[in-house]
Scaffold this active site. Structure first.
Site: not given
Ligand SMILES: NC(=O)c1ccc[n+]([C@@H]2O[C@H](COP(=O)([O-])OP(=O)(O)OC[C@H]3O[C@@H](n4cnc5c(N)ncnc54)[C@H](O)[C@@H]3O)[C@@H](O)[C@H]2O)c1
Length: 333
Positions: A126, A151
């Site tokens: 991130s 985080y």
């Molecule tokens: N969306 C953003 O702006 C952003 C920015 C930086 C990093 N990220 C990273 O990208 C990745 C995807 O983010 P996103 O926005 O799609 O988030 P999101 O919450 O929509 O997707 C993450 C998914 O992982 C699942 N999950 C969480 N913990 C889990 C576990 N222990 N076992 C199995 N499944 C689990 C959740 O149910 C969720 O559906 C994440 O790692 C997030 O930290 C996202």
């Protein structure tokens, strides 16, 4: 090719799975379907992914036995780990969720990748790892030892854990620092989504730091395209890597970190004005001081991503937000 995608029902994960399926790739998706936000949105994303080449398994990556069983049964070549407890602000309320999913869960993924000889592990880091850094744009060459939320600390931990596995076991691994991803089927806890909901409803939106903030908003399709291109570009050891002057983004091990951002920070107030324009309604704004854990500005240096993939995010905030608002109106009638 067989690809395991964790977090497959999530915002980024569901778009990545769609793209892989459209390219004829066999995909196994894992997601715990936790209730951090509306589960019905996760279910709706999954309904769009029904396909003969897609298997979905509701499972928690914190359970190492289950993770091992999934690898044993599916035998993927590529693993894309997007499952995580996301969100900066929530990490002040529920720190344990971050250690459990992002640290313990990620360790389980690494262990199975090692055991099943995975050809390339790609995982989500991130932009929040840049923490206290003020030098703009944020470069993968910069030191990122000053996170300001748990985080961010778990994401930085993922990079460190991944490097150690890459060094110890020769596991090719790529970490991706996403910069504020937005778009259709997005995450309801993120500002662009909750602002849209509130503007539509006519309830006040909260703007922190008096609106004096900038974000390098990155449209989901650009994130997906970058990930897709990187699948075949598993990192090689960097033979020029100098342990006397260690470059942070690569290593003598097959390890690499990239930024994926739009390279165009947008003023928060401009972003609110655009939302108002596309929704066709003025926002009721409540200005509040800066929130703990938040950074004032993000801005990605994406030169290394471009150098390796020949691709850079290109969707403008205007066109991306328009697409999001049209999706929102249709999805929520
Ligand atoms: N969306 C953003 O702006 C952003 C920015 C930086 C990093 N990220 C990273 O990208 C990745 C995807 O983010 P996103 O926005 O799609 O988030 P999101 O919450 O929509 O997707 C993450 C998914 O992982 C699942 N999950 C969480 N913990 C889990 C576990 N222990 N076992 C199995 N499944 C689990 C959740 O149910 C969720 O559906 C994440 O790692 C997030 O930290 C996202």
């Amino acid at each position: 090719m067989k690809v395991l995608v964790t977090g497959a029902a999530g915002f980024v994960g569901s778009h990545v799975v769609r793209r892989l399926l459209d390219s004829g790739i066999e995909v196994y998706g894992v997601d715990s379907m936790n209730d951090y936000y509306d589960i019905s949105l996760k279910e709706a994303r999954l309904r769009l992914l029904v396909h003969p080449n897609f298997t979905f398994h509701k499972a928690n990556i914190e359970d190492r036995y289950v993770v091992n069983e999934i690898f044993e049964a599916f035998r993927p070549q590529i693993v894309i780990n997007l499952a995580a407890q996301a969100g900066v602000r929530y990490s002040l309320q529920n720190p344990n969720a971050y250690i459990e999913s992002n640290v313990v869960g990620f360790l389980n993924i690494l262990e199975s990748c090692r055991k099943y000889d995975i050809k390339h592990l790609i995982f989500a880091s991130s932009s929040s790892v840049y923490g206290l850094n003020k030098k703009m744009p944020f470069s993968v060459q910069d030191n990122v030892d000053h996170p300001i939320s748990l985080y961010a600390a778990t994401k930085k931990s993922n990079e460190l854990m991944a490097h150690s596995y890459s060094h110890l076991f020769g596991l090719p691994v790529t970490g991706l620092r996403f910069f504020t991803v937005y778009g259709p089927w997005g995450r309801p806890d993120m500002a662009y989504f909750s602002f849209t909901k509130r503007i539509v409803e006519g309830t006040p939106i909260q703007i922190f730091n008096e609106g004096d903030m900038k974000r390098d908003f990155t449209y989901i399709d650009d994130i997906v395209e970058s990930i897709f291109r990187l699948i075949d570009l598993s990192p090689k050891p960097n033979y020029d890597w100098d342990p006397l002057n260690p470059e942070p983004s690569s290593s003598s091990a097959p390890y690499k970190v990239y930024n994926i951002g739009n390279h165009q920070p947008v003023d928060l107030m401009l972003f609110v004005n655009l939302l108002e324009k596309y929704i066709g309604k003025k926002a009721v704004i409540e200005f509040l001081p800066m929130q703990a854990g938040d950074v004032k500005e993000t801005y990605a240096d994406i030169s290394e991503l471009y150098q390796v993939t020949g691709f850079k995010p290109e969707v403008t905030i205007e066109s991306g937000l328009q697409s999001f608002v049209s999706w929102y109106k249709e999805y929520y009638n």
